[in-house]
Design a protein around this motif. Structure first.
Motif, PDB file in Angstrom:
ATOM      1  N   GLN A 145     -11.602  -3.457 -10.067  1.00  0.00           N
ATOM      2  CA  GLN A 145     -12.612  -3.989  -9.135  1.00  0.00           C
ATOM      3  C   GLN A 145     -12.830  -3.042  -7.963  1.00  0.00           C
ATOM      4  OE1 GLN A 145     -10.763  -7.835  -8.377  1.00  0.00           O
ATOM      5  NE2 GLN A 145     -12.445  -8.877  -9.391  1.00  0.00           N
ATOM      6  N   VAL A 152      -2.407 -11.809   1.983  1.00  0.00           N
ATOM      7  CA  VAL A 152      -2.009 -11.091   3.196  1.00  0.00           C
ATOM      8  C   VAL A 152      -3.194 -10.246   3.667  1.00  0.00           C
ATOM      9  CG1 VAL A 152      -0.378  -9.460   4.176  1.00  0.00           C
ATOM     10  CG2 VAL A 152       0.345 -10.953   2.323  1.00  0.00           C
ATOM     11  N   PHE A 158     -16.706  -1.541   3.966  1.00  0.00           N
ATOM     12  CA  PHE A 158     -17.363  -0.903   2.832  1.00  0.00           C
ATOM     13  C   PHE A 158     -18.712  -0.355   3.292  1.00  0.00           C
ATOM     14  CE2 PHE A 158     -14.955  -4.470   0.620  1.00  0.00           C
ATOM     15  CZ  PHE A 158     -13.808  -3.695   0.520  1.00  0.00           C
ATOM     16  N   VAL A 164     -12.682 -12.046  -5.887  1.00  0.00           N
ATOM     17  CA  VAL A 164     -11.248 -12.326  -5.999  1.00  0.00           C
ATOM     18  C   VAL A 164     -10.975 -13.833  -5.997  1.00  0.00           C
ATOM     19  CG1 VAL A 164      -8.992 -11.992  -4.928  1.00  0.00           C
ATOM     20  CG2 VAL A 164     -10.668 -10.133  -4.902  1.00  0.00           C
ATOM     21  N   ALA A 224     -10.134  -2.384  -0.181  1.00  0.00           N
ATOM     22  CA  ALA A 224     -10.483  -3.223  -1.338  1.00  0.00           C
ATOM     23  C   ALA A 224      -9.228  -3.824  -1.954  1.00  0.00           C
ATOM     24  CB  ALA A 224     -11.243  -2.396  -2.371  1.00  0.00           C
ATOM     25  N   ARG A 225      -8.204  -3.005  -2.120  1.00  0.00           N
ATOM     26  CA  ARG A 225      -6.975  -3.514  -2.729  1.00  0.00           C
ATOM     27  C   ARG A 225      -6.269  -4.504  -1.812  1.00  0.00           C
ATOM     28  NH1 ARG A 225      -3.436   1.043  -4.052  1.00  0.00           N
ATOM     29  NH2 ARG A 225      -4.802   2.278  -2.744  1.00  0.00           N
ATOM     30  N   LEU A 229       0.862  -1.182   0.000  1.00  0.00           N
ATOM     31  CA  LEU A 229       0.000   0.000   0.000  1.00  0.00           C
ATOM     32  C   LEU A 229       0.897   1.230   0.000  1.00  0.00           C
ATOM     33  CD1 LEU A 229      -2.955  -0.858   2.394  1.00  0.00           C
ATOM     34  CD2 LEU A 229      -2.964  -0.692  -0.082  1.00  0.00           C
ATOM     35  N   MET A 266     -10.359 -14.495   3.242  1.00  0.00           N
ATOM     36  CA  MET A 266      -9.503 -14.776   2.089  1.00  0.00           C
ATOM     37  C   MET A 266      -8.506 -15.896   2.389  1.00  0.00           C
ATOM     38  SD  MET A 266     -10.780 -12.618   0.122  1.00  0.00           S
ATOM     39  CE  MET A 266      -9.698 -12.680  -1.303  1.00  0.00           C
ATOM     40  N   LEU A 310      -7.565  -6.608  -0.041  1.00  0.00           N
ATOM     41  CA  LEU A 310      -8.239  -7.904  -0.122  1.00  0.00           C
ATOM     42  C   LEU A 310      -7.935  -8.611  -1.440  1.00  0.00           C
ATOM     43  CD1 LEU A 310     -11.683  -6.869   1.355  1.00  0.00           C
ATOM     44  CD2 LEU A 310     -10.163  -8.600   2.306  1.00  0.00           C
ATOM     45  N   GLY A 311      -7.123  -7.965  -2.285  1.00  0.00           N
ATOM     46  CA  GLY A 311      -6.729  -8.607  -3.535  1.00  0.00           C
ATOM     47  C   GLY A 311      -7.537  -8.154  -4.743  1.00  0.00           C
ATOM     48  N   MET A 312      -8.378  -7.133  -4.570  1.00  0.00           N
ATOM     49  CA  MET A 312      -9.106  -6.635  -5.744  1.00  0.00           C
ATOM     50  C   MET A 312      -8.150  -5.860  -6.642  1.00  0.00           C
ATOM     51  SD  MET A 312     -12.737  -5.298  -4.327  1.00  0.00           S
ATOM     52  CE  MET A 312     -13.537  -6.106  -2.957  1.00  0.00           C
ATOM     53  N   THR A 313      -8.387  -5.945  -7.949  1.00  0.00           N
ATOM     54  CA  THR A 313      -7.591  -5.148  -8.879  1.00  0.00           C
ATOM     55  C   THR A 313      -8.080  -3.700  -8.796  1.00  0.00           C
ATOM     56  OG1 THR A 313      -9.173  -5.522 -10.645  1.00  0.00           O
ATOM     57  CG2 THR A 313      -7.376  -7.100 -10.462  1.00  0.00           C
ATOM     58  N   ALA A 349      -2.178  -7.890  -7.001  1.00  0.00           N
ATOM     59  CA  ALA A 349      -3.502  -8.131  -6.431  1.00  0.00           C
ATOM     60  C   ALA A 349      -3.587  -9.547  -5.875  1.00  0.00           C
ATOM     61  CB  ALA A 349      -4.582  -7.899  -7.493  1.00  0.00           C
ATOM     62  N   ARG A 350      -3.074 -10.516  -6.638  1.00  0.00           N
ATOM     63  CA  ARG A 350      -3.092 -11.914  -6.169  1.00  0.00           C
ATOM     64  C   ARG A 350      -2.337 -12.054  -4.861  1.00  0.00           C
ATOM     65  NH1 ARG A 350      -3.005 -13.645 -11.361  1.00  0.00           N
ATOM     66  NH2 ARG A 350      -0.748 -13.539 -11.540  1.00  0.00           N
ATOM     67  N   ALA A 362     -15.089  -9.970  -1.455  1.00  0.00           N
ATOM     68  CA  ALA A 362     -13.821 -10.350  -2.071  1.00  0.00           C
ATOM     69  C   ALA A 362     -13.713 -11.855  -2.294  1.00  0.00           C
ATOM     70  CB  ALA A 362     -12.650  -9.854  -1.219  1.00  0.00           C
ATOM     71  N   ARG A 388      -1.720  -9.695  -2.653  1.00  0.00           N
ATOM     72  CA  ARG A 388      -2.394  -9.011  -1.542  1.00  0.00           C
ATOM     73  C   ARG A 388      -3.487  -9.881  -0.944  1.00  0.00           C
ATOM     74  NH1 ARG A 388      -2.729  -3.332  -4.526  1.00  0.00           N
ATOM     75  NH2 ARG A 388      -1.021  -2.231  -3.523  1.00  0.00           N
ATOM     76  N   ALA A 389      -4.108 -10.711  -1.806  1.00  0.00           N
ATOM     77  CA  ALA A 389      -5.166 -11.588  -1.305  1.00  0.00           C
ATOM     78  C   ALA A 389      -4.607 -12.581  -0.281  1.00  0.00           C
ATOM     79  CB  ALA A 389      -5.820 -12.325  -2.470  1.00  0.00           C
TER      80      ALA A 389
END
Lengths: 247, 214
Positions: free
Chosen positions: B127, A84, A94, A110, B118-119, A55, A158, B121-124, A78-79, A106, A81-82
């Motif tokens: 997304q 971690v 949200f 995802v 959002a990012r 980030l 996740m 969590l692995g969203m592009t 992105a993959r 997600a 980050r999912a």
């Protein structure tokens, strides 16, 4: 603890313009380890936590996760980050989605799970953090402590290899801190790899394998909590501990 | 008073012309504005530059000049289309710059942490933008987008000067036929009011349904 390294930072440097916020950071977090990062504000501990899932970008050095270097951008990042999970100081649920949707979103988008399977898993996780009865509410209808527990459930959904906590209890009223810490203590007992930036010294003493003390962008001490709290080596750490443990 | 009843078909054709221009150009403006707003917040530098250039050029060009450029310019490059299509293109592209900026201001009202969560969590990027940021931005941009589309409806009058059938242009015919100019314009104004008030009502309903809860 000489175990498999899961998160490795080597010679990491970061600047905000002129400000050198991370200086030659070397840090290894083994699988199943709980590392608590403490230090005065502005010492770079949150920034350190945020560089691990990119980030925050870094100017030099390497960060590897499970042996793979952190990708620069795009789908590969992105993959990764999912894998971690991250929990923020300000929860960041949200706002336009219900609690259940927050945890499921997600997983569906995802991980590619079906809606029903995702919701089923979300309910299990919400049950685990004690919030199954709040599943259909919106985040704004929950207390801070409840929101943070949903945020933890959302990250766990996740099935991450590691969890990052960036001051998870700093925005909470005192009586809500414990309910969040209890969820974290439970995670630690179950063997989750965790990097926790916090001011909760009780948590650090009880649940951490190691305490990393940062000041002015450097890691000043990296030791077991017992050693650190009873016999800090550096003056900087002594000074810090004397200030926070007295009040 | 009998201006309207005597010339109902002329008014009707003009009204439908304006309505068509408004609807098609609005759809184009919304689609392009959405795309350009995505470009302007994208992590890719070249997309940001393109979006910024698009907004700067179109927002700072007088609409009449843009009509000239499209209607007289594009045929020189071998692109020959009906004038009505050209008018929709000019109006839609022009308005998209304003829609883009309204959307972007909406995106800026969404706390930074929402996109970060959002990012993380692995969203592009796409997304995170479409599933988390824009749905929340949308709530706060309903009023300014409504205003922009009302402006579009009224701007469509310029197409009349380029021989596209639309509401304002009907005054020329009626004036030549010797009707009272004041009443001619009153009925034209009523026609515009019907369209703009309909847009107002639509956006009012959207706001009631989706607007930011206070």
């Amino acid at each position: 603890m000489a175990v498999d390294p899961l998160i490795e930072l080597r010679n990491v440097n970061k600047y905000y313009g002129e400000l050198h916020v991370l200086r030659d950071i070397d840090l290894t977090v083994g699988k199943g380890e709980v590392v608590v990062v403490i230090g005065p504000s502005g010492s770079g501990k949150s920034t350190l936590c945020r560089t691990i899932n990119r980030l925050e970008t870094i100017e030099s050095g390497t960060i590897t996760l499970d042996g793979r270097p952190l990708p620069a951008e795009g789908k590969a990042l992105a993959r990764l980050r999912a894998e971690v999970g991250m929990v923020f100081q300000s929860f960041n649920l949200f706002a336009h989605r219900t609690v259940l949707q927050n945890v499921s979103l997600a997983q569906v988008k995802v991980r590619g799970r079906g809606r029903q399977e995702a919701d089923r898993r979300s309910r299990e996780l919400l049950d685990r953090v004690g919030l199954l009865n709040q599943a259909d509410k919106y985040p704004a209808q929950l207390s801070g402590g409840q929101q943070q527990r949903v945020a933890i459930a959302r990250a766990l959904a996740m099935e991450p290899k590691a969890m990052l906590f960036d001051e998870p209890t700093s925005a909470l009223d005192p009586e809500m801190i414990n309910e969040v810490l209890e969820v974290m203590r439970q995670l630690a007992r179950e063997g989750m790899t965790m990097v926790v930036v916090t001011h909760e010294m009780g948590f650090a003493r009880a649940s951490a394998n190691r305490v990393v003390f940062m000041a002015d962008g450097r890691i000043v001490e990296d030791r077991s909590p017992d050693e650190f709290f009873t016999d800090p080596r550096s003056d900087r750490a002594k000074d810090f501990l004397s200030k926070i443990l007295k009040h | 008073m009998n201006v309207l009843t005597d010339n109902f078909s002329a008014y009707g054709a003009g009204f439908l012309g304006t309505l068509e221009l408004t609807v098609y150009a609005s759809l184009l403006a919304l689609a392009l504005g959405f795309l350009m707003a995505s470009f302007r917040v994208a992590p890719v530098g070249s997309l940001r530059i393109f979006g910024t250039a698009w907004v700067t050029v179109l927002r700072n060009t007088p609409l009449t000049l843009l009509f000239f450029a499209v209607l007289l310019g594009l045929p020189r490059f071998g692109l020959v289309l009906p004038f009505k299509v050209f008018a929709v293109l000019a109006l839609g592209c022009y308005t998209s710059a304003f829609i883009c900026e309204a959307l972007r201001s909406g995106i800026n009202t969404v706390p930074r942490g929402q996109g970060e969560a959002a990012r993380s969590l692995g969203m592009t990027f796409g997304q995170a933008l479409s599933l988390v940021v824009l749905p929340q931005a949308f709530r706060s941009v309903i009023p300014p987008v409504g205003s922009t589309l009302i402006a579009l409806a009224k701007n469509s009058a310029i197409a009349g000067a380029f021989s596209v059938t639309e509401l304002l242009g009907t005054y020329k015919t009626l004036n030549e036929l010797g009707y009272n100019i004041v009443w001619t314009f009153v009925w034209i104004a009523v026609g515009y009011l019907i369209i703009t008030l309909a847009i107002s009502a639509l956006f009012h309903a959207l706001e009631r349904r989706w607007g930011v809860a206070r």
